[in-house]
Scaffold this motif. Structure first.
Motif, mmCIF file in Angstrom:
data_model
loop_
_atom_site.group_PDB
_atom_site.id
_atom_site.type_symbol
_atom_site.label_atom_id
_atom_site.label_comp_id
_atom_site.label_asym_id
_atom_site.label_seq_id
_atom_site.Cartn_x
_atom_site.Cartn_y
_atom_site.Cartn_z
ATOM 1 N N GLY A 271 44.983 42.623 37.699
ATOM 2 C CA GLY A 271 45.070 43.476 38.993
ATOM 3 C C GLY A 271 45.996 44.425 39.174
ATOM 4 N N GLY A 272 47.080 44.464 38.026
ATOM 5 C CA GLY A 272 48.226 45.176 37.974
ATOM 6 C C GLY A 272 48.080 46.573 37.894
ATOM 7 N N VAL A 273 49.074 47.239 37.439
ATOM 8 C CA VAL A 273 49.099 48.878 37.067
ATOM 9 C C VAL A 273 47.898 49.054 35.786
ATOM 10 N N ASP B 94 54.886 38.300 53.405
ATOM 11 C CA ASP B 94 55.535 37.727 52.533
ATOM 12 C C ASP B 94 55.200 38.428 51.055
ATOM 13 N N ILE B 95 56.169 38.480 50.227
ATOM 14 C CA ILE B 95 56.105 39.467 48.854
ATOM 15 C C ILE B 95 55.107 39.035 48.109
ATOM 16 N N ALA B 96 55.087 37.588 47.685
ATOM 17 C CA ALA B 96 54.295 36.834 46.887
ATOM 18 C C ALA B 96 53.033 36.999 47.324
ATOM 19 N N ILE B 97 52.463 36.792 48.592
ATOM 20 C CA ILE B 97 51.123 36.674 49.175
ATOM 21 C C ILE B 97 50.624 38.201 48.971
ATOM 22 N N ALA B 98 51.555 39.093 49.481
ATOM 23 C CA ALA B 98 51.172 40.761 49.323
ATOM 24 C C ALA B 98 50.752 40.918 47.977
ATOM 25 N N ILE B 99 51.404 40.692 46.955
ATOM 26 C CA ILE B 99 51.382 40.967 45.551
ATOM 27 C C ILE B 99 49.877 40.379 45.229
ATOM 28 N N ARG B 100 49.700 39.008 45.658
ATOM 29 C CA ARG B 100 48.307 38.392 45.418
ATOM 30 C C ARG B 100 47.329 39.140 45.996
ATOM 31 N N CYS B 101 47.508 39.700 47.177
ATOM 32 C CA CYS B 101 46.389 40.350 47.841
ATOM 33 C C CYS B 101 46.081 41.817 47.172
ATOM 34 N N ILE B 102 47.128 42.421 46.962
ATOM 35 C CA ILE B 102 46.970 43.807 46.359
ATOM 36 C C ILE B 102 45.932 43.680 44.728
ATOM 37 N N ASN B 103 46.668 42.633 44.007
ATOM 38 C CA ASN B 103 45.901 42.363 42.927
ATOM 39 C C ASN B 103 44.420 41.923 43.043
ATOM 40 N N TYR B 104 44.076 41.146 44.121
ATOM 41 C CA TYR B 104 42.714 40.677 44.379
ATOM 42 C C TYR B 104 41.918 42.034 44.702
ATOM 43 N N ILE B 105 42.336 42.713 45.687
ATOM 44 C CA ILE B 105 41.769 44.059 45.787
ATOM 45 C C ILE B 105 41.387 44.873 44.576
ATOM 46 N N LEU C 197 33.547 46.810 36.310
ATOM 47 C CA LEU C 197 33.916 47.012 35.095
ATOM 48 C C LEU C 197 34.229 45.887 33.956
ATOM 49 N N TYR C 198 35.043 44.702 34.804
ATOM 50 C CA TYR C 198 35.532 43.597 34.010
ATOM 51 C C TYR C 198 34.162 42.294 33.741
ATOM 52 N N GLY C 199 33.544 42.350 34.902
ATOM 53 C CA GLY C 199 32.485 41.032 34.743
ATOM 54 C C GLY C 199 33.118 40.006 35.328
ATOM 55 N N TRP C 200 32.276 38.939 35.575
ATOM 56 C CA TRP C 200 32.722 37.671 36.416
ATOM 57 C C TRP C 200 33.450 36.874 35.612
ATOM 58 N N THR C 201 33.483 36.854 34.302
ATOM 59 C CA THR C 201 34.549 35.767 33.463
ATOM 60 C C THR C 201 35.907 36.336 33.583
ATOM 61 N N SER C 202 36.097 37.676 33.468
ATOM 62 C CA SER C 202 37.432 38.459 33.490
ATOM 63 C C SER C 202 37.813 38.345 34.863
ATOM 64 N N ILE C 203 37.206 38.444 35.984
ATOM 65 C CA ILE C 203 37.557 38.550 37.224
ATOM 66 C C ILE C 203 37.943 37.008 37.697
ATOM 67 N N MET C 204 37.187 36.166 37.370
ATOM 68 C CA MET C 204 37.664 34.728 37.582
ATOM 69 C C MET C 204 38.961 34.446 37.117
ATOM 70 N N LYS C 205 39.007 34.712 35.689
ATOM 71 C CA LYS C 205 40.327 34.510 34.999
ATOM 72 C C LYS C 205 41.613 35.093 35.711
ATOM 73 N N GLY C 206 41.227 36.219 36.005
ATOM 74 C CA GLY C 206 42.371 37.412 36.885
ATOM 75 C C GLY C 206 42.654 36.729 37.988
ATOM 76 N N ILE C 207 41.816 36.293 38.853
ATOM 77 C CA ILE C 207 42.094 35.549 40.074
ATOM 78 C C ILE C 207 42.807 34.383 40.081
ATOM 79 N N VAL C 208 42.302 33.353 39.064
ATOM 80 C CA VAL C 208 43.253 32.110 38.937
ATOM 81 C C VAL C 208 44.714 32.403 38.530
ATOM 82 N N PHE C 209 44.760 33.434 37.416
ATOM 83 C CA PHE C 209 45.901 33.722 37.076
ATOM 84 C C PHE C 209 46.974 34.688 38.026
ATOM 85 N N THR C 210 46.338 35.216 38.686
ATOM 86 C CA THR C 210 47.282 36.057 40.032
ATOM 87 C C THR C 210 47.582 34.854 40.875
ATOM 88 N N PHE C 211 46.670 33.773 41.145
ATOM 89 C CA PHE C 211 46.855 32.985 42.081
ATOM 90 C C PHE C 211 47.994 32.095 41.573
#
Length: 200
Positions: free
Chosen positions: A30-32, A142-153, A161-175
């Motif tokens: 969910g980054g740049v 909180d900086i870390a929580i804000a980063i997490r929320c922005i990435n989730y958005i 675009l990414y599909g369920w598998t990529s989204i779930m991996k991305g959510i776990v990774f970001t968390f």
């Protein structure tokens, strides 16, 4: 000079994670780059160009809202990132781990890298710029929580675009990486407060 070394080492951790784990295993966070992929799907403007535009806008926001020190150190951070990522990625190495181990190791390396940059009054010129601006405007954010929320958005907008598998991996990774980053930043703040009390 100490801050410069921390920024450099932070970017080495981040780029090792991206070059050897994140990119080969197609983990999105969910980054740049993820945002550029999403914008490209909507506008067709080209991923590289859109990533550069987003990076430029983040640097501009950094200068306006965080000041000259953050801006200059963030430019240095960008240079280190580009140099080390291209260097490590040129080896075309994929660390041979299963997906869960790759995800955890990448999260830890990126959390440490982010921490080293942020604690040196720099950014990684990613979504941490927005998180730092929000924190500077309101210390309760909180900086870390804000980063997490922005990435989730970004991830949620990119679902189609990414599909369920990529989204779930991305959510776990970001968390995981934002959780570790929060622990490191909280510990750093506690240490700074302790030193200030001793001085007083």
């Amino acid at each position: 000079m100490y801050d410069v070394m921390k920024i450099m080492v932070g970017n080495i951790f981040i780029t090792i994670a991206y070059a050897f784990l994140v990119v080969p295993n197609e983990i999105i966070n969910g980054g740049v780059t993820s945002l550029a992929l999403l914008l490209n799907a909507v506008t067709g403007g080209g991923i590289a160009m859109l990533a550069n535009i987003v990076t430029f806008l983040l640097l501009l926001l950094c200068l306006i809202f965080l000041g000259r020190e953050y801006f200059l150190k963030s430019i240095l951070s960008s240079f280190f990132y580009m140099f080390f990522f291209n260097f490590f990625y040129s080896f075309h190495i994929k660390i041979d781990l299963n997906s869960i181990a790759s995800l955890i190791l990448a999260s830890l390396l990126i959390a440490i890298g982010y921490y080293l940059c942020i604690s040196s009054h720099s950014t990684t010129v990613g979504v941490d710029v927005i998180a730092l601006i929000l924190n500077h405007r309101n210390k309760k954010i909180d900086i870390a929580i804000a980063i997490r929320c922005i990435n989730y958005i970004v991830l949620l907008f990119g679902f189609w675009l990414y599909g369920w598998t990529s989204i779930m991996k991305g959510i776990v990774f970001t968390f995981i990486y934002s959780f570790v980053l929060k622990k490191l930043l909280d510990r750093n703040q506690a240490a700074v407060r302790g030193m200030m009390k001793k001085v007083v």
